[in-house]
Structures are given as structure tokens and as C-alpha cells.
Design a protein around this motif. Structure first.
Motif, PDB file in Angstrom:
ATOM      1  N   LEU A  92       0.831  -1.210   0.000  1.00 27.08           N
ATOM      2  CA  LEU A  92       0.000   0.000   0.000  1.00 27.08           C
ATOM      3  C   LEU A  92       0.867   1.261   0.000  1.00 27.08           C
ATOM      4  CD1 LEU A  92      -2.849  -0.981   2.502  1.00 27.08           C
ATOM      5  CD2 LEU A  92      -3.041  -0.675   0.033  1.00 27.08           C
ATOM      6  N   THR A  93       1.965   1.221   0.755  1.00 29.80           N
ATOM      7  CA  THR A  93       2.881   2.361   0.773  1.00 29.80           C
ATOM      8  C   THR A  93       3.472   2.608  -0.610  1.00 29.80           C
ATOM      9  OG1 THR A  93       3.457   1.928   3.087  1.00 29.80           O
ATOM     10  CG2 THR A  93       4.985   3.286   1.815  1.00 29.80           C
ATOM     11  N   THR A  94       3.896   1.534  -1.263  1.00 27.82           N
ATOM     12  CA  THR A  94       4.453   1.652  -2.613  1.00 27.82           C
ATOM     13  C   THR A  94       3.417   2.193  -3.596  1.00 27.82           C
ATOM     14  OG1 THR A  94       5.868  -0.254  -2.134  1.00 27.82           O
ATOM     15  CG2 THR A  94       5.661   0.403  -4.435  1.00 27.82           C
ATOM     16  N   TRP A  95       2.184   1.700  -3.471  1.00 21.32           N
ATOM     17  CA  TRP A  95       1.102   2.158  -4.342  1.00 21.32           C
ATOM     18  C   TRP A  95       0.839   3.660  -4.139  1.00 21.32           C
ATOM     19  CZ3 TRP A  95      -1.549   1.026  -8.520  1.00 21.32           C
ATOM     20  CH2 TRP A  95      -2.784   1.628  -8.746  1.00 21.32           C
ATOM     21  N   ASN A  96       0.850   4.105  -2.882  1.00 26.23           N
ATOM     22  CA  ASN A  96       0.633   5.520  -2.587  1.00 26.23           C
ATOM     23  C   ASN A  96       1.762   6.384  -3.147  1.00 26.23           C
ATOM     24  OD1 ASN A  96      -1.805   5.185  -1.222  1.00 26.23           O
ATOM     25  ND2 ASN A  96      -0.798   4.783   0.737  1.00 26.23           N
ATOM     26  N   ILE A  97       2.990   5.860  -3.095  1.00 16.95           N
ATOM     27  CA  ILE A  97       4.130   6.599  -3.662  1.00 16.95           C
ATOM     28  C   ILE A  97       3.949   6.773  -5.159  1.00 16.95           C
ATOM     29  CG2 ILE A  97       6.599   6.477  -4.164  1.00 16.95           C
ATOM     30  CD1 ILE A  97       6.935   5.051  -1.456  1.00 16.95           C
ATOM     31  N   LEU A  98       3.606   5.691  -5.841  1.00 17.76           N
ATOM     32  CA  LEU A  98       3.430   5.747  -7.292  1.00 17.76           C
ATOM     33  C   LEU A  98       2.270   6.653  -7.677  1.00 17.76           C
ATOM     34  CD1 LEU A  98       3.978   1.969  -8.194  1.00 17.76           C
ATOM     35  CD2 LEU A  98       5.639   3.828  -8.295  1.00 17.76           C
ATOM     36  N   MET A  99       1.150   6.537  -6.961  1.00 14.64           N
ATOM     37  CA  MET A  99      -0.022   7.348  -7.276  1.00 14.64           C
ATOM     38  C   MET A  99       0.203   8.821  -6.942  1.00 14.64           C
ATOM     39  SD  MET A  99      -2.257   5.531  -8.741  1.00 14.64           S
ATOM     40  CE  MET A  99      -3.642   6.669  -8.646  1.00 14.64           C
ATOM     41  N   GLY A 100       0.827   9.102  -5.780  1.00 10.43           N
ATOM     42  CA  GLY A 100       1.052  10.488  -5.375  1.00 10.43           C
ATOM     43  C   GLY A 100       1.972  11.222  -6.330  1.00 10.43           C
ATOM     44  N   ASN A 101       3.117  10.627  -6.616  1.00 13.84           N
ATOM     45  CA  ASN A 101       4.070  11.277  -7.525  1.00 13.84           C
ATOM     46  C   ASN A 101       3.558  11.273  -8.960  1.00 13.84           C
ATOM     47  OD1 ASN A 101       6.699  11.963  -5.970  1.00 13.84           O
ATOM     48  ND2 ASN A 101       6.180   9.930  -5.235  1.00 13.84           N
TER      49      ASN A 101
END
Length: 297
Positions: free
Chosen positions: A23-32
Motif C-alpha cells: 500500500l505504501t508503494t502504491w501511494n508513492i506511485l499514485m502520489g508522484n
């Protein structure tokens, strides 16, 4: 080569940790990724400051993907093996992207210096052409800096268990596996590797000293707040990144505390890219409006 095993308490704990990491990785990809799309599709953000921010977000995506997929694979595997070439590729991309990040932070500080200290000349100084040159220079310098040291280290002989006491191919644990200490190579690497950190950091500090001096001359409190708000997000990101990196590589006891190394590396390689979009979107009205427009449509 093999990574040192990560303790696992129970199956349920392992699943929750894995889910949190994904989930953290997904949030990084989506946020940036959202910042990149907002800058791409909102004409108001086609300015040097946001072009630099979009490139910075693009870099953060690749910075995370240089390590996270392999970390996830190792988390699920019992062997945690990485090939010799794979280890050095990870080493090269992780540190090259980290160097490029330092150069981008310095260029962004220079952009804020021109905007605050030379506001009337800013459109003629920071042109689209100069911005593109600076962007390309950051990418090229970042990927050239560690090329020679990594080629030299890859030619060394490795002995022993070949177990890396880390979750990525870091220079310290790698050099500890060499059959014979090569003092000259270690000296060259230890001399070259801090420069992409130190030189941009000094440039950033110099830029903000000039910015602070200019802001203190502004007569109104509202003008001072507006000037500080334009560089507040950048200062927060610089503090996050350099704070963790200096703890990692600047502490005299860092080489003796493997556990602390792993925690700090995880912080600046995962948590910093996670927080960057939040920092820039919360403190910037134009970016907030562009993100809302992009997410709604």
C-alpha cells in the motif's frame, strides 16, 4: 549474493507487513504520478518551478522502483538471493538516482532564489531553455557520477558467505565481502561518493542564506510570509532527505549499527518519496487546485 534474513514473527504479522508495504508503494506511485499528470495537463503549471517538480516526482518513482520490487520478492522468498550483476545494477541505479535527486534539490533551490531575490528578472533569467538545460544536466550528472566507482568495485573479488547485511546492495556491506581490502579503491570511493551530497547541500544552504537575507529586508509581515511560503515545501523535502542521509552516512558510528542503517535507508528510500507529494500538495494552492481538477476529471 544473498541478503541477510529478515526476522518473521508469525504468518499473520508477515501478511500485514507485506500489505502495508504494498500500500505504501502504491501511494508513492499514485502520489508522484498525480503530480506529473497535473503538471502535464494544467497549462498554469507549465512554469520552471513545476517542471522541476514534475521531474523530481518522476525521479522519486524510479528511485522507489529501483529497490522495492526486489525487496518485496525477498520478503516473500526464503532464499533472498540476488545475482552478482543484479546487485551492481541495483547499486548503480539506486545511488545514481539518489545523486540526481541531490542535483534536482539544488536546482530547485536556485529557482526559488531567483524567484525571491530577482523577481523582476526571473522570467528572463529562468527561461524554458535554461530550465531544460538544468533538468538534462541533473539527469546526466546523476547517472555519470557513480559509473566509474561501481565499475571499479565490480572488478574486485568477493569471498566468504557472500551474505549482504542489508536489504539492498549498499557499498558498506558490499566492500565488507571483498577477499582483500583495497585501500586505494576504498579511498577513491569514499572521496567521490559524498560529493553529490555535499556540493548540492552547500549550494542549497548558500541559496537559502541569500533568500533569508532578502526576505528580512521585506517591510511587511505579509510579504515575508508569502516569500517563505514559496520555499517552505522545498525546505521540508530537503530536511527530510538530507536529515536521513546525513544520519546514514555522516554518523561516525553508522558503520557499526547495521540495524540503524537499515531503518534510515528505508526512511529516505521509501518514506521520503511517500511524503513528498503530500508536502507539495498541502502547501501549494496552485498544485492543490490542479490535483483536484485532475482527480475529478
Amino acid at each position: 549474493m544473498q541478503y541477510q534474513d529478515i526476522p518473521r514473527h508469525n504468518h499473520k504479522s508477515m501478511e500485514s507487513n507485506l500489505l502495508g508495504f504494498i500500500l505504501t508503494t502504491w501511494n508513492i506511485l499514485m502520489g508522484n504520478g498525480s503530480i506529473i499528470c497535473a503538471v502535464r495537463w494544467d497549462q498554469r503549471l507549465h512554469t520552471p518551478m513545476y517542471i522541476l517538480l514534475a521531474n523530481f516526482s518522476f525521479l522519486e518513482i524510479w528511485y522507489v522502483t529501483s529497490t522495492v520490487p526486489n525487496m518485496l520478492a525477498n520478503f516473500l522468498s526464503d532464499t533472498k538471493v540476488i545475482s552478482f550483476s543484479g546487485c551492481f545494477l541495483q547499486f548503480y541505479f539506486f545511488f545514481s538516482l539518489g545523486s540526481a535527486e541531490c542535483f534536482f534539490l539544488a536546482v530547485m533551490a536556485f529557482d526559488r532564489y531567483l524567484a525571491i531575490c530577482r523577481p523582476l528578472h526571473y522570467p528572463t533569467l529562468m527561461t524554458g531553455c535554461l530550465c531544460n538545460i538544468l533538468v538534462v544536466s541533473c539527469w546526466i550528472l546523476g547517472f555519470l557520477w557513480f559509473l566509474i566507482p561501481i565499475i571499479i568495485i565490480s572488478q574486485m573479488s568477493f569471498c566468504g558467505s557472500r551474505t549482504i547485511d542489508h536489504f539492498l546492495c549498499d557499498p558498506g556491506p558490499l566492500l565488507a565481502l571483498t577477499c582483500k581490502r583495497a585501500l586505494l579503491i576504498e579511498l577513491v570511493f569514499s572521496s567521490l561518493s559524498p560529493l553529490p551530497l555535499v556540493i548540492p547541500f552547500l549550494f542549497i544552504m548558500g541559496s537559502y542564506i541569500l533568500v533569508l537575507r532578502a526576505v528580512l529586508k521585506v517591510p511587511s509581515a505579509a510579504g515575508k510570509r508569502k516569500a517563505f511560503s514559496t520555499c517552505g515545501s522545498h525546505l521540508a523535502v530537503v530536511s527530510l532527505f538530507y536529515g536521513s542521509v546525513l544520519v546514514m552516512y555522516g554518523s561516525p558510528t553508522s558503520e557499526h549499527e547495521a540495524g540503524m542503517q537499515k531503518i534510515v535507508t528505508l526512511f529516505y528510500s521509501v518514506l521520503t518519496p511517500l511524503l513528498n507529494p503530500v508536502i507539495y500538495s498541502l502547501r501549494n494552492k496552485d498544485m492543490k487546485k490542479a490535483l483536484q481538477k485532475f482527480l475529478v476529471t
